[in-house]
Design an enzyme around this catalytic site. Structure first.
Site, short mmCIF file in Angstrom:
data_model
loop_
_atom_site.label_atom_id
_atom_site.label_comp_id
_atom_site.label_asym_id
_atom_site.label_seq_id
_atom_site.Cartn_x
_atom_site.Cartn_y
_atom_site.Cartn_z
CB SER A 78 3.13 -14.25 -10.75
OG SER A 78 3.61 -15.44 -11.31
CG ASP A 208 8.52 -17.24 -5.70
OD1 ASP A 208 8.24 -18.42 -5.99
OD2 ASP A 208 8.04 -16.27 -6.29
CG HIS A 236 4.76 -17.20 -6.66
ND1 HIS A 236 5.77 -16.55 -7.34
CD2 HIS A 236 3.68 -17.15 -7.49
CE1 HIS A 236 5.32 -16.12 -8.50
NE2 HIS A 236 4.06 -16.47 -8.62
#
Length: 251
Positions: A78, A208, A236
């Site tokens: 991320s 995601d 995610h």
């Protein structure tokens, strides 16, 4: 035996690797999980972060501690992709491969914040309602914080994850810095001879809802990588099997 260095995303901490770390170690690898400044159990306050280097200091110290002959597999999740890009720019000779797992991935043309600001442009009003933005710094240089709310975690990040992982996240997420040009990164881009020289692999998580597949593909098109891997049914949060394959292939 390979050395992994794992870097968490925004508002999270090293705790989010709690399933990945033992699997990699059980396969015979060494694993270091990094706690970025004011994240997880790091005791610093977000108000102490005045630059991207401040935020990434624990990661930079870890890489600096390895010998000149050591090569690591540097893994970003991320928002951790921007931290990993900075580390790769500073220590390219210590990285065998940089792996971006459903992650922001800067280029060497635009400022580091370019990819984060691209993401902010895609955030819907509904998503914004589940984020909390704050400010710190000075009147002349206000800095921005972000906190991912419970509804955001549930709908956009952990929607396919075990309920136990979602509960853990609710208890442990913290306010973190927003990585914008006016906030932390400035306008100077990463270098081609540093970050640009490091082999990169991107792992696309196709379910995601936070960093959507379209946005992940845009990151890749914006700065093409050596290899793209896909995981069909992943949200995610982080999975492990592709990392073992990357260790065998690139390290």
């Amino acid at each position: 035996m390979k050395q992994f260095v794992l870097v968490h995303g925004g508002c999270h901490g090293a705790w989010c690797w709690y399933k990945v770390k033992p699997v990699l170690e059980a396969s015979g690898h060494r694993v270091t999980v990094v706690e970025l400044t004011a994240s997880g159990v790091n005791m610093s306050r977000v108000e102490e972060i005045q630059s991207l280097e401040d935020y990434c200091k624990p990661l930079l110290e870890v890489l600096e501690s390895f010998g000149s002959e050591d090569k690591v597999i540097l893994v970003a999740h991320s928002l951790g992709g921007i931290s990993v890009a900075l580390a790769a720019d500073m220590f390219p000779s210590k990285i065998s491969v940089a792996v971006f797992v459903t992650s922001f991935m800067p280029d060497t043309t635009n400022p580091p914040s370019y990819v984060f600001e691209k993401y902010l442009g895609t955030v819907t009003e509904e998503e914004k309602l589940n984020m909390e933005f704050g400010t710190y710094g000075t009147h002349d240089r206000p800095l921005t914080t972000i906190l991912l709310g419970t509804n955001y975690l549930a709908k956009y990040m952990y929607q396919l994850s075990p309920i136990e992982d979602f509960e853990l996240a609710k208890m442990l997420v913290r306010v973190g810095p927003a990585v914008t040009s006016s906030n932390l990164t400035g306008t100077k881009s990463f270098t081609e001879e540093g970050y640009g020289s490091v082999t990169r692999v991107y792992i696309v998580c196709k379910e995601d809802k936070g960093l959507t597949e379209d946005l992940q593909r845009w990151f890749i098109d914006n700065f093409p990588v050596k290899e793209v891997m896909e995981i069909e049914d992943a949200d995610h949060m982080i999975v492990c099997d592709r990392l073992l394959k990357i260790a065998d292939k690139y390290a």
